[in-house]
Write an enzyme that holds these catalytic residues in place. Structure first.
Site, PDB file in Angstrom:
ATOM      1  N   CYS A  48      -3.510  10.579  32.014  1.00  0.00           N
ATOM      2  CA  CYS A  48      -2.766  10.981  33.203  1.00  0.00           C
ATOM      3  C   CYS A  48      -2.394   9.741  34.005  1.00  0.00           C
ATOM      4  CB  CYS A  48      -3.632  11.914  34.057  1.00  0.00           C
ATOM      5  SG  CYS A  48      -2.862  12.398  35.617  1.00  0.00           S
ATOM      6  N   CYS A  51      -4.363   9.835  37.568  1.00  0.00           N
ATOM      7  CA  CYS A  51      -5.813   9.640  37.734  1.00  0.00           C
ATOM      8  C   CYS A  51      -6.504   8.969  36.554  1.00  0.00           C
ATOM      9  CB  CYS A  51      -6.497  10.970  38.031  1.00  0.00           C
ATOM     10  SG  CYS A  51      -6.704  12.052  36.593  1.00  0.00           S
ATOM     11  N   CYS A  97      -3.001  18.291  34.646  1.00  0.00           N
ATOM     12  CA  CYS A  97      -4.227  17.528  34.433  1.00  0.00           C
ATOM     13  C   CYS A  97      -5.359  18.299  35.098  1.00  0.00           C
ATOM     14  CB  CYS A  97      -4.088  16.135  35.053  1.00  0.00           C
ATOM     15  SG  CYS A  97      -5.627  15.188  35.035  1.00  0.00           S
ATOM     16  N   CYS A 100      -6.985  16.125  38.228  1.00  0.00           N
ATOM     17  CA  CYS A 100      -6.347  15.904  39.537  1.00  0.00           C
ATOM     18  C   CYS A 100      -5.255  16.925  39.861  1.00  0.00           C
ATOM     19  CB  CYS A 100      -5.775  14.487  39.623  1.00  0.00           C
ATOM     20  SG  CYS A 100      -4.316  14.192  38.608  1.00  0.00           S
ATOM     21  N   CYS A 122       4.869  20.066  25.681  1.00  0.00           N
ATOM     22  CA  CYS A 122       6.074  19.291  25.980  1.00  0.00           C
ATOM     23  C   CYS A 122       5.782  18.532  27.274  1.00  0.00           C
ATOM     24  CB  CYS A 122       7.242  20.257  26.140  1.00  0.00           C
ATOM     25  SG  CYS A 122       8.807  19.471  26.440  1.00  0.00           S
TER      26      CYS A 122
END
Length: 135
Positions: A48, A51, A97, A100, A122
């Site tokens: 991510c 984070c 995610c 976060c 995707c």
């Protein structure tokens, strides 16, 4: 929803570029075929961009020719959160995610790709960062 990493909006704006903020925090979509990782074959782990949580691996990346990086599975079932998305007059599954709450992209199923799961995560390139394998 409560996340391990929560920050005030001003802090996200300060830490992310305007493009990253639009996708990760406002659920925008980068234009098709413009992302940095759409066609990359580099081996590694995709984390991510907000984070640093590890989300996908290159082993699960496949060519879907849809204009965004596609993965047939997340690195770990707890890495991502799936949420029903009824925006834009359709029902889709949003991928966030789990650490976060940042928007990553959408999950599509039953499209007939020759992958082990028949799923396509995707994902916006701008929402992730690739850490290439050492060696």
């Amino acid at each position: 929803m409560s996340y391990d990493i929560e920050k005030p909006d001003e802090q996200w704006r300060a830490e992310l570029t305007p493009g990253e903020y639009a996708v990760l925090r406002q659920a925008a979509t980068e234009p098709a075929f413009t992302g940095e990782y759409t066609d990359t074959k580099t081996k590694g782990v995709y984390s991510c961009r907000a984070c640093g949580a590890e989300l996908f691996t290159s082993d699960a990346k496949f060519e879907s020719h849809c204009g965004w990086p596609s993965f047939f599975d997340a690195r770990d079932t707890d890495a991502v959160e799936l949420i029903e998305d009824r925006s834009h007059g359709m029902v889709r599954t949003e991928v966030r995610c789990a650490r976060c709450g940042s928007h990553l992209g959408h999950l599509f199923e039953g499209e007939g790709y020759a992958t082990p799961t028949d799923q396509r995560y995707c994902i916006n390139s701008i929402a992730v960062r690739l850490a290439p394998d050492e060696g």
